[in-house]
Scaffold this motif. Sequence first.
Motif, mmCIF file in Angstrom:
data_model
loop_
_atom_site.group_PDB
_atom_site.id
_atom_site.type_symbol
_atom_site.label_atom_id
_atom_site.label_comp_id
_atom_site.label_asym_id
_atom_site.label_seq_id
_atom_site.Cartn_x
_atom_site.Cartn_y
_atom_site.Cartn_z
ATOM 1 N N GLY A 104 0.734 -1.213 0.234
ATOM 2 C CA GLY A 104 -0.169 0.166 -0.261
ATOM 3 C C GLY A 104 1.150 1.157 0.026
ATOM 4 O O GLY A 104 0.395 2.089 -0.852
ATOM 5 N N ALA A 112 -4.512 -0.172 -7.633
ATOM 6 C CA ALA A 112 -4.711 -0.689 -5.919
ATOM 7 C C ALA A 112 -6.345 -0.898 -5.980
ATOM 8 O O ALA A 112 -6.549 -1.980 -4.978
ATOM 9 C CB ALA A 112 -5.039 0.779 -5.066
ATOM 10 N N PHE A 156 -2.831 2.651 1.608
ATOM 11 C CA PHE A 156 -3.074 3.324 0.175
ATOM 12 C C PHE A 156 -3.964 4.356 1.100
ATOM 13 O O PHE A 156 -4.014 5.801 0.319
ATOM 14 C CB PHE A 156 -3.734 2.068 -0.608
ATOM 15 C CG PHE A 156 -3.714 3.050 -2.160
ATOM 16 C CD1 PHE A 156 -2.339 3.526 -2.583
ATOM 17 C CD2 PHE A 156 -5.122 3.330 -2.241
ATOM 18 C CE1 PHE A 156 -2.617 4.473 -3.838
ATOM 19 C CE2 PHE A 156 -5.192 3.667 -3.391
ATOM 20 C CZ PHE A 156 -4.046 4.681 -4.234
#
Length: 515
Positions: free
Chosen positions: A198, A219, A241
């Motif tokens: 992330g 992602a 993230f």
Amino acid sequence: MLTDIGCKVTNSVKGRQDFTLRSILDRPALLLGAGAVVAVSAFQLWISPANPPGFHRDEAALSLNAYSISTSLRDEDGALLPLFFRSFGDYKSPLYPYLLAGLFKITGPEAQVARGTSAVLVLAAVLLLGLLAKRLTGSGRVAVAIVALAGLTPWLFELGRVALEVSTQPLLVTLLLLAIQRSWRRGLWTIPDGLVVGSVLGLLVYSYTGNRLLGPLLAGALAVFAGRGRWRWLAAAWGAFGMFLVPLAVYALRHPGALTARYGATTIAREGLSWPRVVLQAIGNWFRDINPWHWATAGDPAPYVHNGGYGAFYAGVVALAIAGAVIVLRQRVHDLWWRYVVVATLLVPVPAALTVDRYNAIRLAALPVLFLTLAIPALDALGRAARHRLVARVLVGVLGLVVAVQFVQFLDKYRTRGPARVVLFDAGVKPLLDQAFAIGKPIYIDYDDRGAQAQARWHAAESGLSRDRVRILPDGGIPPRGSTVFGLFQECDYVCKEFARWQGYFLAKAIGPGR
């Protein structure tokens, strides 16, 4: 006795060193592999101040902001540790300027340090691609072959010749693939590993303008790993993230339109164009941008990175990438890591497809990394077959010959066409500014002439001159009579007499307030 013991230890160490040296010398494949890696590294670190010539104003603006941060923690506009850097109506991503700032703190402002940083970033991506190949195949030969192919690829090499933030992209994408592959290889889907994935995706968002869309897409593609035993890893990756996106969201709310300014200037969603037509055009753009035949025979038509007259990617590597994709889809479709690679390859052209420019090597800078990754299975299969089959050995020779011919063609065009980009890279600006600075007095620039400001301030810093040698006029301001004025594409709005010019840049002497 102590002397005898010391002699024995010395002889033992010397014996081990001799054995190690002999073992290396007795393995020519190891020597050849090491030589190839050294040669590729030297090639990637080949920095010539004459190719590209000069220093483009985007390079100057990024380097200027990096130097300003290194000395005062403020950018060229006085903002304290900004998250994004205003530049020519756009807002540049922070990762590259802050990296440069750390280096400039040690070296001082140098154009070759900035370009050398880009070269090192690309070289790191090339070497890590070799590590990825080694982990995927267990073969040192395949790893060296990938390092050689990646290191000699025109597209990657040229990204390392310019001091632009896009040079971080290949490295970050390679790190992302390595981080995910580590979890998949070990079968341990831990929270710390998810946080690493992330975080790399988060850094990707802050590395280049187009990655503000590409980052969330990559992602989201992590959903291919959704399944029993991997939920905590996936949640950690998405959580990390998401934390990286918080400052981005806050900045967007406080500066409406800032982060979409570049997209607004380049989007295909022009006024009056219906959404169905926008979608259809974007799909057509996607197919054009990912077209492997184009990259094998041509490249970016704009000469910022690519010079034209040769393929940005070798035809042999393109063939291996296509063959590798076929192997993955036929034999490894249940391998989630390879599934992610295929999905990522399909997603990378999406941000570029939404803009008006085709075959933009900068916006598609992650594509060569994924093409090379897809080539690994085919290269491994070909290498194994070549041990037993003459046809495979002949094919290896043909592919090597094709790469060699294209490499020679690339070198020839790069060395002849590259230095000719004097206008594009503002090669005549430094001599013009040297003439102005030689007068020994401040030069004055209009408040909204940011191209001229970036060049003048950067060259002043690189020349070791104080910041007050370049003075920015307020809106409607008039410089002192007899002072030197520097500008770009913009005439004086007061009386002045031009005495030197290069392309759109000019030097003039201020005469008075009226026209």
